[in-house]
Design a protein around this motif. Structure first.
Motif, short mmCIF file in Angstrom:
data_model
loop_
_atom_site.label_atom_id
_atom_site.label_comp_id
_atom_site.label_asym_id
_atom_site.label_seq_id
_atom_site.Cartn_x
_atom_site.Cartn_y
_atom_site.Cartn_z
N VAL A 1 0.86 -1.19 0.00
CA VAL A 1 0.00 0.00 0.00
C VAL A 1 0.89 1.23 0.00
O VAL A 1 1.75 1.39 0.87
N ARG A 2 0.69 2.10 -0.99
CA ARG A 2 1.47 3.33 -1.09
C ARG A 2 0.52 4.53 -1.03
O ARG A 2 -0.56 4.51 -1.61
N ARG A 3 0.97 5.53 -0.32
CA ARG A 3 0.18 6.76 -0.24
C ARG A 3 0.68 7.69 -1.34
O ARG A 3 1.79 8.22 -1.26
N LEU A 4 -0.12 7.91 -2.37
CA LEU A 4 0.33 8.70 -3.52
C LEU A 4 0.12 10.19 -3.33
O LEU A 4 0.86 10.99 -3.89
N ALA A 5 -0.87 10.57 -2.57
CA ALA A 5 -1.13 12.00 -2.35
C ALA A 5 -1.67 12.18 -0.94
O ALA A 5 -2.48 11.37 -0.48
N GLY A 6 -1.19 13.23 -0.27
CA GLY A 6 -1.60 13.45 1.11
C GLY A 6 -2.48 14.65 1.29
O GLY A 6 -2.47 15.26 2.35
N ASP A 7 -3.21 15.06 0.25
CA ASP A 7 -4.01 16.27 0.36
C ASP A 7 -5.45 15.99 0.75
O ASP A 7 -6.33 16.83 0.56
N GLY A 8 -5.71 14.85 1.31
CA GLY A 8 -7.06 14.59 1.76
C GLY A 8 -7.40 15.42 2.98
O GLY A 8 -8.50 15.91 3.12
N ALA A 9 -6.42 15.61 3.91
CA ALA A 9 -6.62 16.44 5.08
C ALA A 9 -6.07 17.83 4.78
O ALA A 9 -4.87 17.98 4.53
N THR A 10 -6.92 18.83 4.81
CA THR A 10 -6.49 20.19 4.47
C THR A 10 -7.01 21.19 5.49
O THR A 10 -7.95 20.91 6.24
N VAL A 11 -6.38 22.36 5.52
CA VAL A 11 -6.86 23.48 6.32
C VAL A 11 -6.97 24.70 5.41
O VAL A 11 -6.27 24.80 4.40
N ALA A 12 -7.86 25.62 5.77
CA ALA A 12 -8.01 26.87 5.03
C ALA A 12 -7.42 28.00 5.86
O ALA A 12 -7.73 28.13 7.05
N ILE A 13 -6.55 28.80 5.24
CA ILE A 13 -5.88 29.90 5.94
C ILE A 13 -6.30 31.22 5.29
O ILE A 13 -6.19 31.38 4.07
N MET A 14 -6.77 32.15 6.11
CA MET A 14 -7.28 33.44 5.62
C MET A 14 -6.72 34.57 6.47
O MET A 14 -6.22 34.35 7.57
N GLY A 15 -6.80 35.79 5.94
CA GLY A 15 -6.42 36.96 6.71
C GLY A 15 -5.03 37.46 6.39
O GLY A 15 -4.57 37.38 5.25
N ASP A 16 -4.35 37.96 7.43
CA ASP A 16 -3.07 38.65 7.25
C ASP A 16 -1.90 37.67 7.19
O ASP A 16 -1.04 37.63 8.08
N VAL A 17 -1.88 36.87 6.14
CA VAL A 17 -0.78 35.94 5.91
C VAL A 17 -0.20 36.19 4.53
O VAL A 17 -0.82 36.85 3.68
N GLY A 18 0.99 35.65 4.30
CA GLY A 18 1.64 35.87 3.02
C GLY A 18 0.88 35.28 1.86
O GLY A 18 0.85 35.85 0.76
N GLN A 67 -2.92 33.39 1.29
CA GLN A 67 -4.17 32.76 1.71
C GLN A 67 -4.47 31.57 0.79
O GLN A 67 -4.11 31.56 -0.38
N GLY A 68 -5.13 30.56 1.34
CA GLY A 68 -5.48 29.42 0.51
C GLY A 68 -5.77 28.19 1.33
O GLY A 68 -5.89 28.23 2.56
N VAL A 69 -5.90 27.08 0.61
CA VAL A 69 -6.15 25.77 1.23
C VAL A 69 -4.85 24.98 1.15
O VAL A 69 -4.27 24.83 0.07
N TYR A 70 -4.40 24.47 2.30
CA TYR A 70 -3.11 23.79 2.38
C TYR A 70 -3.29 22.38 2.94
O TYR A 70 -4.07 22.17 3.88
N PRO A 71 -2.55 21.41 2.38
CA PRO A 71 -2.63 20.04 2.91
C PRO A 71 -1.86 19.92 4.22
O PRO A 71 -0.85 20.62 4.44
N ILE A 72 -2.35 19.07 5.10
CA ILE A 72 -1.61 18.74 6.31
C ILE A 72 -0.61 17.65 5.94
O ILE A 72 -0.98 16.50 5.70
N GLU A 73 0.65 18.03 5.89
CA GLU A 73 1.70 17.10 5.51
C GLU A 73 2.66 16.92 6.68
O GLU A 73 2.50 17.54 7.74
N ARG A 74 3.66 16.08 6.49
CA ARG A 74 4.58 15.78 7.58
C ARG A 74 5.17 17.04 8.22
O ARG A 74 5.20 17.18 9.44
N PRO A 75 5.66 18.03 7.44
CA PRO A 75 6.26 19.20 8.08
C PRO A 75 5.25 20.22 8.61
O PRO A 75 5.64 21.14 9.32
N THR A 76 3.97 20.09 8.26
CA THR A 76 3.00 21.13 8.60
C THR A 76 1.84 20.58 9.41
O THR A 76 0.67 20.90 9.14
#
Length: 367
Positions: free
Chosen positions: A151-168, A170-179
């Motif tokens: 079993v191989r995990r080909l994409a990890g963007d199933g779990a995501t968060v939405a970031i809004m406001g005063d950030v560099g 804004q958007g929808v980002y996947p929860i990955e190993r570093p984040t």
């Protein structure tokens, strides 16, 4: 007669001269009335301590206690790759002349399941690839001898968060190993685009939300919370303000500019006391206070609803500066500094002597 006329004229002139607001005595006389007037409370150590309470900005315990998602945890929306080896020449899934089958781009559906031929519908979300491998193997063993599954995990963007406001970014980002935690995810979004000292971070998870100061994420590890699929992160600047009026360097609505602002800070941010106008005995902070704090301040238990309180600071007293430094300003406060009594007297004299001087000059010119 001349003196009496001068005094009468002075009194009448004083009533009509412009000024920035009531003086200290007029304010104190107003608050000492009994019918619906606000309460006047001189600030001391006890008052500063009672009024300093404000609920801390933090995240709910459920957020702070949630463990970090495992780096290999499968989530709804992930894409998997399956390779199934069969220990027979003609297997269930293998093509002709092969002993293995490759199932690429197997999508984990919204409910967290995948479909594997001959194994059926299997729950993948919440499992690691190794756990899912064991489940699929067990399902196939009843139909083909000693199957081997990868079993191989080909994409990890199933779990995501939405970031809004005063950030560099804004958007929808996947929860990955570093984040997998809040601070790392904010860095992934380009960091904060405004002043970090006054940045507030709100995390909304379902029907629950919490807010914390950005800088606290780095000083208190418990606030660098683990993220979950569907989290919404909003970054904004602190929008608390107070109003400065009277004999200060400037009269306006002033933003806090930092998490905690004392009365001394507020006076300094307003430009300090105007040395030509201000009465340092008359620094007033006006606030609608909660009934709990008002009862504690006044030693009562019968007050209900918000109470109008006028806090008084006398900077000429030995401890006046210390009290002003310890008394904390709240959002919506009005800081009013009264004029010194002699200022109005000076204006009155100028109003009287000015026309007289002008008339004398005209008379001299005519002569």
């Amino acid at each position: 007669m001349l003196l009496a006329a001068l005094v009468a004229t002075t009194a009448l002139t004083a009533c009509g001269l412009p000024r920035s607001g009531p003086n200290r005595n007029e304010l104190l006389a107003g608050v000492e009335q009994t019918a619906g007037a606000p309460f006047a409370i001189p600030v001391d150590d006890n008052v500063a301590r009672i009024t300093a309470y404000e609920p801390p900005l933090t995240f709910p315990a459920a957020f702070r206690n949630a463990g970090v998602l495992g780096p290999d945890t499968i989530n709804a929306g992930d894409t998997l790759g399956l390779t199934i080896y069969e220990n027979v020449n003609e297997g269930l899934l293998a093509g002709q002349g092969q002993n293995f089958a490759v199932l690429d781009t197997v999508q984990v559906d919204g409910a967290g399941f995948i479909f594997v031929p001959y194994a059926g519908r299997i729950r993948a979300a919440g499992n690691t690839p190794e756990a899912l491998r064991q489940i699929i193997t067990a399902q196939l063993e009843t139909q083909t001898p000693e199957p081997q599954v990868q079993v191989r995990r080909l994409a990890g963007d199933g779990a995501t968060v939405a970031i809004m406001g005063d950030v560099g970014g804004q958007g929808v980002y996947p929860i990955e190993r570093p984040t997998r935690t809040l601070a790392a995810m904010l860095a992934r979004a380009g960091g904060i685009s405004n002043e970090p000292e006054t940045a507030l971070v709100t995390v909304i998870r379902g029907n629950t939300e919490g807010t914390a100061w950005l800088n606290d994420l780095y000083t208190d590890p418990s606030l660098d919370i683990a993220l979950r699929d569907g989290d919404r992160i909003v970054v904004k600047q602190d929008d608390r303000t107070y109003i400065a009026l009277g004999a200060t360097g400037g009269q306006s609505r002033i933003p806090f500019g930092k998490p905690v602002v004392s009365a001394l800070d507020a006076i300094a941010q307003a430009g300090g006391l105007n040395t030509n106008l201000a009465d340092p005995r008359g620094v007033f902070i006006m606030r609608n206070e909660s009934p709990e704090i008002a009862n504690a301040l006044l030693g009562r238990n019968d007050l209900v609803g918000a109470q109008r309180i006028v806090y008084i600071i006398d900077l000429t007293q030995p401890n006046g500066m210390f009290f002003a430094r310890e008394f904390l300003i709240r959002d919506g406060d009005t800081v009013y500094v009264t004029q010194a009594p002699y200022v109005q007297w000076q204006k009155t004299l100028s109003a009287i002597t000015g026309p007289v001087g002008t008339a004398g000059s005209v008379n001299n010119a005519l002569n």
